[in-house]
Design an enzyme around this catalytic site. Structure first.
Site, PDB file in Angstrom:
ATOM      1  N   LYS A  63       9.616  -2.838   3.565  1.00 61.18           N
ATOM      2  CA  LYS A  63      10.796  -2.812   4.439  1.00 61.18           C
ATOM      3  C   LYS A  63      10.721  -3.926   5.463  1.00 61.18           C
ATOM      4  O   LYS A  63       9.642  -4.251   5.964  1.00 61.18           O
ATOM      5  CB  LYS A  63      10.762  -1.454   5.163  1.00 61.18           C
ATOM      6  CG  LYS A  63      11.933  -1.143   6.003  1.00 61.18           C
ATOM      7  CD  LYS A  63      12.940  -0.297   5.239  1.00 61.18           C
ATOM      8  CE  LYS A  63      14.223  -0.093   5.988  1.00 61.18           C
ATOM      9  NZ  LYS A  63      15.065  -1.291   6.039  1.00 61.18           N
ATOM     10  N   SER A  91      15.923   3.092  10.618  1.00 62.74           N
ATOM     11  CA  SER A  91      16.201   2.663   9.240  1.00 62.74           C
ATOM     12  C   SER A  91      15.590   3.657   8.251  1.00 62.74           C
ATOM     13  O   SER A  91      16.192   3.980   7.216  1.00 62.74           O
ATOM     14  CB  SER A  91      15.582   1.296   8.978  1.00 62.74           C
ATOM     15  OG  SER A  91      16.448   0.273   9.389  1.00 62.74           O
ATOM     16  N   HIS A  93       0.827  -1.209   0.000  1.00 67.29           N
ATOM     17  CA  HIS A  93       0.000   0.000   0.000  1.00 67.29           C
ATOM     18  C   HIS A  93       0.861   1.258   0.000  1.00 67.29           C
ATOM     19  O   HIS A  93       0.403   2.333  -0.356  1.00 67.29           O
ATOM     20  CB  HIS A  93      -0.976   0.004   1.184  1.00 67.29           C
ATOM     21  CG  HIS A  93      -0.293   0.063   2.513  1.00 67.29           C
ATOM     22  ND1 HIS A  93       0.352  -1.012   3.054  1.00 67.29           N
ATOM     23  CD2 HIS A  93      -0.139   1.080   3.394  1.00 67.29           C
ATOM     24  CE1 HIS A  93       0.881  -0.667   4.225  1.00 67.29           C
ATOM     25  NE2 HIS A  93       0.587   0.596   4.446  1.00 67.29           N
ATOM     26  N   LYS A 111       9.853  -9.094   4.854  1.00 66.84           N
ATOM     27  CA  LYS A 111      10.792  -9.802   5.723  1.00 66.84           C
ATOM     28  C   LYS A 111      11.500 -10.853   4.898  1.00 66.84           C
ATOM     29  O   LYS A 111      10.957 -11.335   3.899  1.00 66.84           O
ATOM     30  CB  LYS A 111      10.041 -10.480   6.879  1.00 66.84           C
ATOM     31  CG  LYS A 111      10.913 -10.744   8.077  1.00 66.84           C
ATOM     32  CD  LYS A 111      11.125  -9.501   8.928  1.00 66.84           C
ATOM     33  CE  LYS A 111      12.061  -9.756  10.076  1.00 66.84           C
ATOM     34  NZ  LYS A 111      12.147  -8.586  10.974  1.00 66.84           N
TER      35      LYS A 111
HETATM   36  P1  NAD Z   1      20.329 -11.234  18.182  1.00 66.77           P
HETATM   37  O1  NAD Z   1      20.613 -12.456  17.402  1.00 66.77           O
HETATM   38  O2  NAD Z   1      21.310 -10.111  18.188  1.00 66.77           O
HETATM   39  O3  NAD Z   1      20.070 -11.590  19.725  1.00 66.77           O
HETATM   40  C1  NAD Z   1      19.205 -12.584  20.183  1.00 66.77           C
HETATM   41  C2  NAD Z   1      19.775 -13.052  21.518  1.00 66.77           C
HETATM   42  O4  NAD Z   1      18.838 -13.915  22.141  1.00 66.77           O
HETATM   43  C3  NAD Z   1      21.081 -13.822  21.374  1.00 66.77           C
HETATM   44  O5  NAD Z   1      22.002 -13.373  22.340  1.00 66.77           O
HETATM   45  C4  NAD Z   1      20.665 -15.278  21.609  1.00 66.77           C
HETATM   46  O6  NAD Z   1      21.704 -16.058  22.166  1.00 66.77           O
HETATM   47  C5  NAD Z   1      19.506 -15.099  22.575  1.00 66.77           C
HETATM   48  N1  NAD Z   1      18.551 -16.191  22.545  1.00 66.77           N
HETATM   49  C6  NAD Z   1      18.064 -16.865  21.475  1.00 66.77           C
HETATM   50  N2  NAD Z   1      17.167 -17.788  21.849  1.00 66.77           N
HETATM   51  C7  NAD Z   1      17.080 -17.689  23.185  1.00 66.77           C
HETATM   52  C8  NAD Z   1      16.303 -18.355  24.158  1.00 66.77           C
HETATM   53  N3  NAD Z   1      15.453 -19.328  23.814  1.00 66.77           N
HETATM   54  N4  NAD Z   1      16.447 -18.008  25.456  1.00 66.77           N
HETATM   55  C9  NAD Z   1      17.298 -17.012  25.818  1.00 66.77           C
HETATM   56  N5  NAD Z   1      18.059 -16.338  24.927  1.00 66.77           N
HETATM   57  C10 NAD Z   1      17.946 -16.673  23.633  1.00 66.77           C
HETATM   58  O7  NAD Z   1      18.891 -10.748  17.684  1.00 66.77           O
HETATM   59  P2  NAD Z   1      18.237  -9.321  17.858  1.00 66.77           P
HETATM   60  O8  NAD Z   1      18.508  -8.527  16.635  1.00 66.77           O
HETATM   61  O9  NAD Z   1      18.586  -8.758  19.185  1.00 66.77           O
HETATM   62  O10 NAD Z   1      16.689  -9.712  17.800  1.00 66.77           O
HETATM   63  C11 NAD Z   1      16.017 -10.219  18.938  1.00 66.77           C
HETATM   64  C12 NAD Z   1      14.528 -10.138  18.696  1.00 66.77           C
HETATM   65  O11 NAD Z   1      14.161  -8.780  18.427  1.00 66.77           O
HETATM   66  C13 NAD Z   1      13.989 -10.949  17.511  1.00 66.77           C
HETATM   67  O12 NAD Z   1      12.682 -11.383  17.811  1.00 66.77           O
HETATM   68  C14 NAD Z   1      13.953  -9.916  16.389  1.00 66.77           C
HETATM   69  O13 NAD Z   1      13.028 -10.271  15.377  1.00 66.77           O
HETATM   70  C15 NAD Z   1      13.496  -8.708  17.171  1.00 66.77           C
HETATM   71  N6  NAD Z   1      13.802  -7.424  16.540  1.00 66.77           N
HETATM   72  C16 NAD Z   1      15.078  -7.081  16.235  1.00 66.77           C
HETATM   73  C17 NAD Z   1      15.315  -5.830  15.677  1.00 66.77           C
HETATM   74  C18 NAD Z   1      16.714  -5.343  15.387  1.00 66.77           C
HETATM   75  O14 NAD Z   1      16.861  -4.163  15.014  1.00 66.77           O
HETATM   76  N7  NAD Z   1      17.737  -6.135  15.570  1.00 66.77           N
HETATM   77  C19 NAD Z   1      14.245  -4.969  15.388  1.00 66.77           C
HETATM   78  C20 NAD Z   1      12.953  -5.355  15.730  1.00 66.77           C
HETATM   79  C21 NAD Z   1      12.744  -6.592  16.318  1.00 66.77           C
END
Ligand code: NAD
Length: 471
Positions: free
Chosen positions: A71, A364, A66, A107
């Site tokens: 993104k 972003s 839309h 995504k």
């Molecule tokens: P990341 O890979 O940097 O960090 C995730 C962390 O969680 C790691 O340290 C990992 O070891 C830990 N982890 C994974 N499974 C686990 C579990 N079952 N129990 C405990 N710890 C666990 O990822 P991120 O970029 O920090 O993303 C984390 C979440 O945030 C995801 O759901 C992602 O979709 C969401 N997110 C990220 C962003 C971003 O800008 N990076 C933006 C919006 C949403």
């Protein structure tokens, strides 16, 4: 990955959507149009590695066009699958609309364990993935703009941007084909911390609304609040660090893959992070109790629980045992639909992912604007504002008959740099969106929680755009 409830992550997102759509007036069929994922491509591509060939599988979904470009992040994970990508793409559509970022949702994912490959191999694989996305029209500054997510980061975004630029040498905006790039490669100050920073700003705004704070059974500010964080990755680390260092909150537990650290007096996030960087695990950190496994600490008493790891960690199995008063959804989809219902019955105040973790996409958006305008934020006006401040200071000092000292002087004489402007724009975004969601919640008696309000807000905005388009 699906939650351990019966419903998958995608079904959870769709159920939340349906609940919100049922609470508002919409022309027949429009909700279905908004909810439907418009396109998804699966690519399988071979890469020459270690003297042979390896085939990789990846996906990119365009949920809603839309507005263009669409993104959303790209994750590298062994558990990635098409349904998860579709769910995350849908969440991106709603998220962008909630925080007034003019993008449709997308995504992507690559089924891979990045830890098993060298940097050179990852570069080769990422460049091949970019070529495949480009061939199919799933990347481009005006079309589809990936960003980092789990398992990906700045370096991979730089490889993608460079590969895209190589394929489109005359596109002056080529670097805007991905965000989350290093600052020296077209990135923006404050992008790495942005999602965690947005979580902080969102929670600060919650505490600026005394009625909300009271309804959660809390009082005061973030200062002294007991917080549990799951996941010490990009999002969890930054959010926890800012809560501790800037807001005076106590991070009493941090949960990671191998186990959790617990200290009721509060952990030093920086010290835990340094330990994890050095040892690759939580075990062995001194000054805290180590709890192997650690997931049960989601149920430990605290004021605020911040799931910042992955989806599906709070399900109908553990929701009833959660003792937190507020759940701040830093991760995408950490609470299943059924768990959400149980928690709402228990009056746990949930700040939903589609709002709370929108800091990443917001910054972003600023990065993309910087790429398209080819100028750093603050370049045109910083010194002008400092000159204005000096003029005000001169008048003030003349009137007072003495010099103005300290923080007041510094603040008048410091024009905003890029980081200051990025944080200001993000703060404004999180505050505005909080108010909009709150308004939808309080003005509609069919809506009982902030997640439904956030979805309803987003559906209304997207519906208004569709109603002005010819389909
Ligand atoms: P990341 O890979 O940097 O960090 C995730 C962390 O969680 C790691 O340290 C990992 O070891 C830990 N982890 C994974 N499974 C686990 C579990 N079952 N129990 C405990 N710890 C666990 O990822 P991120 O970029 O920090 O993303 C984390 C979440 O945030 C995801 O759901 C992602 O979709 C969401 N997110 C990220 C962003 C971003 O800008 N990076 C933006 C919006 C949403």
């Amino acid at each position: 990955m699906s939650s351990s409830d019966q419903t998958s992550f995608l079904e959870n997102v769709n159920l939340c959507f349906d609940r919100a759509a049922a609470a508002i007036e919409l022309p027949s069929g429009l909700a279905q149009q908004i909810r439907t994922c418009n396109a998804i491509c699966e690519v399988k591509f071979g890469v020459e590695l270690r003297g042979g060939y390896e085939v990789f599988t990846g996906w990119r979904a365009t949920h809603s066009e839309h507005v263009l470009p669409v993104k959303g992040g790209i994750r590298y994970a062994t558990f990635a699958d098409q349904q998860e990508v579709e769910a995350l793409a849908a969440l991106m559509t709603y998220k962008c609309s909630i925080v007034n970022v003019p993008y449709g949702g997308s995504k992507g994912a690559l089924k891979i364990d990045p830890k098993k490959y060298t940097q050179d191999e990852l570069e080769h694989i990422t460049r091949r993935f970019t070529q495949e996305l480009d061939k199919r029209g799933f990347i481009g500054p005006g079309l589809n703009v990936p960003a980092p997510d789990m398992g990906t980061g700045q370096r991979m975004m730089a490889w993608m941007a460079d590969e895209y630029q190589r394929l489109h040498p005359t596109d002056i905006n080529a670097r805007g084909c991905v965000t989350g790039k290093p600052v020296h490669f077209g990135g923006i100050q404050g992008r790495t911390e942005a999602t965690g920073r947005g979580v902080q700003y969102g929670l600060r705004e919650f505490f600026r609304n005394p009625d909300d704070v009271k309804s959660a059974g809390l009082e005061g500010t973030l200062e002294g609040k007991k917080i549990i964080v799951q996941g010490l990755g990009n999002v969890g680390y930054h959010a926890a660090k800012f809560f501790e260092e800037e807001d005076g909150a106590k991070i009493i537990a941090i949960l990671e893959r191998d186990g959790a650290l617990l200290n009721e007096e509060g952990l030093s996030v920086e010290a835990v992070f340094a330990h994890k960087q050095e040892k690759g695990c939580m075990e062995g950190f001194s000054g805290a109790q180590f709890v192997p496994g650690g997931a049960e600490l989601l149920e430990h008493p605290c004021d605020i629980l911040v799931p910042a790891a992955m989806e599906g960690v709070i399900t109908q199995e553990n929701a009833g045992n959660i003792k937190a008063k507020v759940i701040a959804e830093a991760a995408n989809g950490p609470v299943s639909y059924e768990a959400d219902r149980i928690l709402n019955e228990k009056c746990v105040f949930i700040l939903p992912d589609a709002y709370l973790n929108a800091g990443g996409v917001t910054v972003s958006y600023f990065e993309w604007l910087k790429n398209l305008s080819h100028v750093r934020f603050g370049r045109m006006d910083r010194r002008y504002e400092e000159a204005q401040g000096q003029a005000i200071l001169d008048v003030l000092e003349q009137a007072l008959g003495k010099p103005v000292e300290g923080a007041a002087r510094d603040s008048l004489l410091t024009g905003p740099d890029e980081l200051t402007l990025v944080r200001s724009g993000l703060d404004d975004t999180m505050r505005e969106a909080y108010g909009e969601i709150r308004e939808v919640h309080l003005s509609n008696d069919k809506i009982n929680d902030r997640r439904t309000a956030a979805f309803a807000l987003s559906i209304k905005k997207i519906a208004a755009i569709y109603e002005s388009m010819e389909l």
